[in-house]
Design a protein around this motif. Structure first.
Motif, PDB file in Angstrom:
ATOM      1  N   THR A  16      10.674  -2.452  -0.125  1.00  0.00           N
ATOM      2  CA  THR A  16      11.422  -1.385   0.548  1.00  0.00           C
ATOM      3  C   THR A  16      12.402  -0.724  -0.417  1.00  0.00           C
ATOM      4  N   THR A  17      13.089  -1.539  -1.214  1.00  0.00           N
ATOM      5  CA  THR A  17      14.021  -1.000  -2.212  1.00  0.00           C
ATOM      6  C   THR A  17      13.286  -0.155  -3.242  1.00  0.00           C
ATOM      7  N   THR A  18      12.145  -0.652  -3.704  1.00  0.00           N
ATOM      8  CA  THR A  18      11.342   0.096  -4.681  1.00  0.00           C
ATOM      9  C   THR A  18      10.852   1.406  -4.091  1.00  0.00           C
ATOM     10  N   PHE A  19      10.370   1.353  -2.854  1.00  0.00           N
ATOM     11  CA  PHE A  19       9.861   2.543  -2.169  1.00  0.00           C
ATOM     12  C   PHE A  19      10.947   3.611  -2.070  1.00  0.00           C
ATOM     13  N   LEU A  20      12.122   3.215  -1.605  1.00  0.00           N
ATOM     14  CA  LEU A  20      13.228   4.171  -1.433  1.00  0.00           C
ATOM     15  C   LEU A  20      13.706   4.724  -2.772  1.00  0.00           C
ATOM     16  N   THR A  21      13.736   3.879  -3.795  1.00  0.00           N
ATOM     17  CA  THR A  21      14.174   4.317  -5.119  1.00  0.00           C
ATOM     18  C   THR A  21      13.223   5.362  -5.691  1.00  0.00           C
ATOM     19  N   VAL A  22      11.917   5.100  -5.568  1.00  0.00           N
ATOM     20  CA  VAL A  22      10.914   6.035  -6.095  1.00  0.00           C
ATOM     21  C   VAL A  22      10.958   7.355  -5.334  1.00  0.00           C
ATOM     22  N   VAL A  23      11.059   7.285  -4.018  1.00  0.00           N
ATOM     23  CA  VAL A  23      11.082   8.501  -3.203  1.00  0.00           C
ATOM     24  C   VAL A  23      12.338   9.326  -3.500  1.00  0.00           C
ATOM     25  N   ARG A  24      13.483   8.667  -3.631  1.00  0.00           N
ATOM     26  CA  ARG A  24      14.722   9.381  -3.956  1.00  0.00           C
ATOM     27  C   ARG A  24      14.611  10.086  -5.308  1.00  0.00           C
ATOM     28  N   GLN A  38       0.825  -1.205   0.000  1.00  0.00           N
ATOM     29  CA  GLN A  38       0.000   0.000   0.000  1.00  0.00           C
ATOM     30  C   GLN A  38       0.862   1.260   0.000  1.00  0.00           C
ATOM     31  N   ALA A  39       1.893   1.293   0.844  1.00  0.00           N
ATOM     32  CA  ALA A  39       2.742   2.487   0.932  1.00  0.00           C
ATOM     33  C   ALA A  39       3.453   2.756  -0.387  1.00  0.00           C
ATOM     34  N   THR A  40       3.917   1.702  -1.052  1.00  0.00           N
ATOM     35  CA  THR A  40       4.616   1.864  -2.334  1.00  0.00           C
ATOM     36  C   THR A  40       3.670   2.336  -3.421  1.00  0.00           C
ATOM     37  N   LEU A  41       2.488   1.714  -3.517  1.00  0.00           N
ATOM     38  CA  LEU A  41       1.520   2.106  -4.545  1.00  0.00           C
ATOM     39  C   LEU A  41       0.940   3.486  -4.286  1.00  0.00           C
ATOM     40  N   ASN A  42       0.878   3.900  -3.013  1.00  0.00           N
ATOM     41  CA  ASN A  42       0.381   5.239  -2.692  1.00  0.00           C
ATOM     42  C   ASN A  42       1.242   6.337  -3.309  1.00  0.00           C
ATOM     43  N   LEU A  43       2.496   6.006  -3.613  1.00  0.00           N
ATOM     44  CA  LEU A  43       3.375   6.972  -4.267  1.00  0.00           C
ATOM     45  C   LEU A  43       2.909   7.274  -5.686  1.00  0.00           C
ATOM     46  N   PHE A  44       2.124   6.342  -6.252  1.00  0.00           N
ATOM     47  CA  PHE A  44       1.628   6.503  -7.620  1.00  0.00           C
ATOM     48  C   PHE A  44       0.122   6.768  -7.651  1.00  0.00           C
ATOM     49  N   ASN A  45      -0.623   5.906  -6.930  1.00  0.00           N
ATOM     50  CA  ASN A  45      -2.087   6.000  -6.965  1.00  0.00           C
ATOM     51  C   ASN A  45      -2.642   5.427  -5.665  1.00  0.00           C
ATOM     52  N   SER A  46      -3.327   6.261  -4.894  1.00  0.00           N
ATOM     53  CA  SER A  46      -3.832   5.830  -3.583  1.00  0.00           C
ATOM     54  C   SER A  46      -4.950   4.798  -3.700  1.00  0.00           C
ATOM     55  N   VAL A  47      -5.681   4.813  -4.819  1.00  0.00           N
ATOM     56  CA  VAL A  47      -6.755   3.826  -5.009  1.00  0.00           C
ATOM     57  C   VAL A  47      -6.159   2.430  -5.184  1.00  0.00           C
ATOM     58  N   LEU A  48      -5.121   2.340  -6.016  1.00  0.00           N
ATOM     59  CA  LEU A  48      -4.436   1.053  -6.184  1.00  0.00           C
ATOM     60  C   LEU A  48      -3.820   0.584  -4.871  1.00  0.00           C
ATOM     61  N   GLY A  49      -3.415   1.538  -4.041  1.00  0.00           N
ATOM     62  CA  GLY A  49      -2.792   1.209  -2.763  1.00  0.00           C
ATOM     63  C   GLY A  49      -3.690   0.418  -1.846  1.00  0.00           C
ATOM     64  N   ILE A  50      -4.988   0.574  -1.958  1.00  0.00           N
ATOM     65  CA  ILE A  50      -5.918  -0.193  -1.124  1.00  0.00           C
ATOM     66  C   ILE A  50      -6.531  -1.366  -1.891  1.00  0.00           C
ATOM     67  N   ILE A  51      -6.663  -1.232  -3.215  1.00  0.00           N
ATOM     68  CA  ILE A  51      -7.284  -2.290  -4.012  1.00  0.00           C
ATOM     69  C   ILE A  51      -6.390  -3.515  -4.112  1.00  0.00           C
ATOM     70  N   LEU A  52      -5.092  -3.323  -4.370  1.00  0.00           N
ATOM     71  CA  LEU A  52      -4.204  -4.468  -4.583  1.00  0.00           C
ATOM     72  C   LEU A  52      -4.051  -5.346  -3.338  1.00  0.00           C
ATOM     73  N   PRO A  53      -3.782  -4.791  -2.134  1.00  0.00           N
ATOM     74  CA  PRO A  53      -3.714  -5.664  -0.951  1.00  0.00           C
ATOM     75  C   PRO A  53      -5.023  -6.413  -0.694  1.00  0.00           C
ATOM     76  N   PHE A  54      -6.150  -5.704  -0.856  1.00  0.00           N
ATOM     77  CA  PHE A  54      -7.457  -6.333  -0.642  1.00  0.00           C
ATOM     78  C   PHE A  54      -7.681  -7.450  -1.662  1.00  0.00           C
ATOM     79  N   SER A  55      -7.307  -7.210  -2.917  1.00  0.00           N
ATOM     80  CA  SER A  55      -7.474  -8.224  -3.965  1.00  0.00           C
ATOM     81  C   SER A  55      -6.611  -9.446  -3.678  1.00  0.00           C
ATOM     82  N   TRP A  56      -5.395  -9.219  -3.168  1.00  0.00           N
ATOM     83  CA  TRP A  56      -4.501 -10.336  -2.840  1.00  0.00           C
ATOM     84  C   TRP A  56      -5.113 -11.204  -1.737  1.00  0.00           C
ATOM     85  N   ILE A  57      -5.714 -10.573  -0.736  1.00  0.00           N
ATOM     86  CA  ILE A  57      -6.350 -11.312   0.358  1.00  0.00           C
ATOM     87  C   ILE A  57      -7.513 -12.148  -0.165  1.00  0.00           C
ATOM     88  N   ILE A  58      -8.372 -11.537  -1.001  1.00  0.00           N
ATOM     89  CA  ILE A  58      -9.513 -12.256  -1.574  1.00  0.00           C
ATOM     90  C   ILE A  58      -9.026 -13.390  -2.468  1.00  0.00           C
TER      91      ILE A  58
END
Length: 217
Positions: free
Chosen positions: A204-212, A144-164
């Protein structure tokens, strides 16, 4: 979730062979899916998705709201995002720690069965399952934190979809399989730890790379 656990505890008061862990974390077995006796484990899904709903896109909102103050205090975007990420992980740890402590305390008070079900025979097994749930939730929060850097909707949809997706499939290499008691085994335990740690490192690597990159721009 605390209220739901409390209501379950009251229902099983004085029943020595009941377990709230079973009701919350049992999930769906592979055999049930193969025999088409499929059902959605509502409590399991709700437990896993709650941290994501608590966090939502708070990082993006805080960043936009306090951007000027952050620059004034000479905080870089990277520093802010790291602090926010540590905050979300801290919330996740507190959530799992509180819920497990709450469940065990209520089971003790209601004289329900504690240390004998679904392969969990002693305190060490509970601690191992606690760690599995924790790293599973950390993976979902990092997604969610990584996808929120791009799209907050995807940030909640993808984890929920993975659980389902986990609830209705028999894919053996799914790391979330180890978070269900009906799929709990030594094999799934090792697999869950390995895959989740790989996912945590990659995210974590992706998150830091995008933020940098954003900070540089």
């Amino acid at each position: 979730m605390a209220l739901i656990i409390l209501m379950l505890a009251l229902q099983f008061y004085g029943v020595p062979h009941s377990s709230m862990f079973t009701f919350i974390f049992s999930g769906v077995s592979f055999e049930e899916i193969l025999s088409r006796q499929i059902h959605l484990p509502i409590l399991w899904v709700s437990y896993l998705i709650i941290p994501n709903f608590i966090i939502l896109d708070a990082q993006r909102i805080l960043s936009k709201t306090h951007l000027i103050q952050l620059r004034g205090f000479q905080y870089s975007h990277l520093q802010f995002e790291l602090i926010s990420l540590m905050g979300t992980l801290f919330i996740t740890i507190i959530y799992v720690l509180f819920s497990f402590t709450w469940i065990i305390a209520l089971m003790k008070m209601t004289h329900a069965q504690i240390f004998s079900f679904a392969g969990l025979k002693e305190m060490s097994s509970y601690f191992l399952f606690f760690l599995m749930i924790l790293i599973g939730l950390i993976c979902l929060v990092l997604i969610q934190a990584t996808l929120n850097l791009f799209n907050s909707v995807l940030g909640i949809i993808l984890p929920f979809s993975w659980i389902i997706f986990t609830s209705f499939t028999v894919w053996k290499f799914n790391p979330l399989n180890g978070l269900m008691l009906l799929r709990y085994s030594s094999y799934n335990t090792i697999q869950t730890f390995i895959f989740c740690f790989i996912i945590i490192i990659v995210l974590t690597t992706t998150f830091l790379t995008v933020v940098r990159k954003k900070d540089f721009i």
